[in-house]
Design an enzyme around this catalytic site. Structure first.
Site, mmCIF file in Angstrom:
data_model
loop_
_atom_site.group_PDB
_atom_site.id
_atom_site.type_symbol
_atom_site.label_atom_id
_atom_site.label_comp_id
_atom_site.label_asym_id
_atom_site.label_seq_id
_atom_site.Cartn_x
_atom_site.Cartn_y
_atom_site.Cartn_z
ATOM 1 C CG ASP A 13 0.026 0.044 2.257
ATOM 2 O OD1 ASP A 13 1.037 0.170 2.546
ATOM 3 O OD2 ASP A 13 -0.687 0.304 3.733
ATOM 4 C CB CYS A 16 5.251 -2.131 2.209
ATOM 5 S SG CYS A 16 6.161 -1.610 1.177
ATOM 6 C CG HIS A 120 6.279 -5.136 -0.799
ATOM 7 N ND1 HIS A 120 5.368 -4.468 -0.826
ATOM 8 C CD2 HIS A 120 6.415 -6.375 -0.253
ATOM 9 C CE1 HIS A 120 5.123 -5.166 0.543
ATOM 10 N NE2 HIS A 120 5.054 -6.113 0.472
#
Length: 208
Positions: A13, A16, A120
């Site tokens: 989102d 992270c 990520h």
């Protein structure tokens, strides 16, 4: 030491990095707003250290920018969070298997571990057995006097190498993305950033 290295997935989102650090430090995956404020306050309090040359943007602009939940964190934010928690943060990059260590020069006595796949951040923990609940996760590790983690570091590196073999990373220079808003295809992080800047669209999906 009992247990296995486990990758705890943090929601994708744009926060992270912050939520992964929050999970490792406080077993809380919702700390992003609070940690963004911590970073902004730290940067605002020392404009000399956190200059435009260091941040890539003026101090007050950065402070507003980092509190936007759409913005990603990286090396600057990890170094500030290491000092805030007074623990080293080891960030393992799957594509290169490199480990970047934040807070090392302060010689903190404990360390936490992140894994980065090119886009990520997730949390790396020791779990007592495969499928064990998160309540049992060990997330903080003592740093021995010789500044290694010893067996834990070896386990983490083996895990990262295994993830690399399975290609569990995104090559951000050459990956292909599709804009989730207008469906245009772009190649690499640079084109994605340019498209986002031109259109305001930030919802990209990887495709091959």
């Amino acid at each position: 030491m009992e247990g296995i290295i486990t990758r705890r997935v943090i929601p994708s989102d744009n926060s992270c990095l912050f939520n992964a650090v929050g999970y490792l430090m406080d077993h809380d995956k919702t700390k992003a707003p609070e940690l963004r404020q911590v970073i902004a306050a730290t940067v605002a309090s020392d404009p000399e250290k956190y200059s435009e040359a260091f941040l890539g943007k003026p101090n007050e602009v950065y402070c507003a920018w980092i509190q936007d939940s759409e913005k990603w964190g990286g090396a600057i934010e990890l170094s500030i969070l290491a000092d805030y928690y007074e623990r080293e943060i080891a960030a393992y990059d799957i594509q290169t298997t490199r480990c970047d260590l934040y807070g090392q020069e302060m010689r903190y006595s404990e360390r936490v571990m992140l894994v980065y796949d090119g886009l990520h951040y997730d949390a790396l923990v020791i779990s007592p057995f495969e499928g064990a609940p998160e309540d049992f996760d060990q997330t903080i590790f003592e740093v021995p006097k010789d500044r290694t983690i010893g067996p834990i570091e070896a386990l983490a590196l083996n895990f990262i190498k295994e993830q690399q073999r399975k290609r569990k990373y995104t090559d951000t220079a050459n990956f292909t993305l599709r804009c989730g808003v207008c469906q245009i295809g772009v190649v690499g992080q640079k084109e994605a950033a340019e498209h986002a800047q031109a259109t305001g669209h930030v919802n990209f999906q990887e495709y091959r």
